[in-house]
Enzyme design. Structure first.
Site, PDB file in Angstrom:
ATOM      1  N   ASP A  73       0.820  -1.207   0.000  1.00 34.72           N
ATOM      2  CA  ASP A  73       0.000   0.000   0.000  1.00 34.72           C
ATOM      3  C   ASP A  73       0.853   1.255   0.000  1.00 34.72           C
ATOM      4  O   ASP A  73       2.072   1.208   0.182  1.00 34.72           O
ATOM      5  CB  ASP A  73      -0.915   0.006   1.233  1.00 34.72           C
ATOM      6  CG  ASP A  73      -1.942  -1.110   1.192  1.00 34.72           C
ATOM      7  OD1 ASP A  73      -2.417  -1.429   0.088  1.00 34.72           O
ATOM      8  OD2 ASP A  73      -2.262  -1.657   2.268  1.00 34.72           O
TER       9      ASP A  73
ATOM     10  N   TYR B 171       7.263  -9.622   7.268  1.00 30.48           N
ATOM     11  CA  TYR B 171       6.943  -8.216   7.515  1.00 30.48           C
ATOM     12  C   TYR B 171       7.537  -7.770   8.846  1.00 30.48           C
ATOM     13  O   TYR B 171       7.632  -8.556   9.797  1.00 30.48           O
ATOM     14  CB  TYR B 171       5.431  -8.007   7.547  1.00 30.48           C
ATOM     15  CG  TYR B 171       4.785  -7.938   6.186  1.00 30.48           C
ATOM     16  CD1 TYR B 171       4.807  -6.755   5.442  1.00 30.48           C
ATOM     17  CD2 TYR B 171       4.150  -9.050   5.640  1.00 30.48           C
ATOM     18  CE1 TYR B 171       4.212  -6.693   4.187  1.00 30.48           C
ATOM     19  CE2 TYR B 171       3.551  -8.994   4.384  1.00 30.48           C
ATOM     20  CZ  TYR B 171       3.584  -7.814   3.673  1.00 30.48           C
ATOM     21  OH  TYR B 171       3.000  -7.746   2.432  1.00 30.48           O
TER      22      TYR B 171
END
Length: 262
Positions: free
Chosen positions: A57, A117
């Site tokens: 994003d 992540y």
């Protein structure tokens, strides 16, 4: 006559703070858009296309993402020279780190991979402004020990229906988290970082849209006293759709830290 096509796996790093995510969008600076624009310059006569493996994003960074480059008719002659020329013409906040030729059986979307992540954050007093592209800052007290216990609840296979946005009924909500933990940050350092910061590590084979940021948001709410450990545990069970998470942690703290193709 059958078209000849050559396939390349390219590793890439980028700072997402000024970018609107990976996917190309009209009139916006995106990672894919800047990569394809640069390829047009360094390979002006080639027919090619690009396929990314993860649609990060806006404002999300990557230390180890990848994309597949398909080149028709003519192969890249010298991969090291191509990589150097590519980097020379890419903007300062994008860097390609490796390139290898793969065969037609490789598919960057379907090939089994593990994504790692990392979510960087601090709390208490306000950070130096230079931290903003890398680290979220929460200017209130957090129970970090309780948050560490909350992170552990995500380990294993759970239903993440409450941890995603804009889903389709075809989505697979059952996902396995291989690692979820909060530790003191020693992963990324800088002399303008606060004296103490933390990182939420999340590893898995596949993630839903905004899943990691919503997981981090739930842990922040736990640390503030808005949630309990049982609330998070119940939110991961099928049928508890009323426990939908609505706080998505800021994008700029999230880094796709690494990706391993199996």
């Amino acid at each position: 006559m059958q078209r000849v096509r050559y396939y390349y796996l390219i590793k890439v790093q980028y700072l997402g703070y000024r970018l609107h995510g990976w996917q190309k969008q009209p009139n916006l600076k995106t990672v894919e858009g800047l990569i394809t624009k640069t390829l047009r310059y360094v390979m002006p006569n080639a027919k090619y296309k690009v396929l990314g493996c993860s649609r990060t994003d806006a404002m999300v960074s990557s230390n180890g993402s990848a994309f597949e480059l398909f080149v028709d008719e003519e192969p890249l002659e010298n991969l090291e020279e191509f990589l150097a020329l590519f980097n020379l013409n890419l903007p300062q906040d994008i860097r390609v780190t490796d390139i290898e030729e793969v065969d037609a059986n490789f598919n960057i979307i379907q090939h089994s991979k593990i994504k790692e992540y990392a979510y960087l954050f601090s709390f208490g007093s306000k950070n130096h402004p230079f931290c903003a592209p890398f680290m979220a800052n929460f200017q209130f007290d957090l129970d970090i020990e309780l948050m560490k216990k909350g992170a552990q609840i995500f380990n294993g296979t759970h239903n993440f229906r409450n941890y995603c946005v804009r889903v389709s009924e075809k989505s697979t909500f059952e996902r396995e988290i291989l690692k979820a933990e909060i530790v003191e940050n020693q992963l990324y350092t800088a002399n303008f970082f606060p004296e103490k910061s933390y990182v939420f590590h999340v590893h898995g084979k596949g993630f839903l849209r905004h899943q990691v940021r919503l997981m981090m948001g739930a842990i922040i709410q736990l640390g503030r006293g808005d949630f309990t450990l049982d609330h998070i545990a119940q939110s991961l069970k099928e049928g508890n759709d009323h426990l939908q998470m609505d706080y998505s942690a800021p994008a700029s703290g999230l880094i796709l830290n690494d990706m391993h193709f199996e």
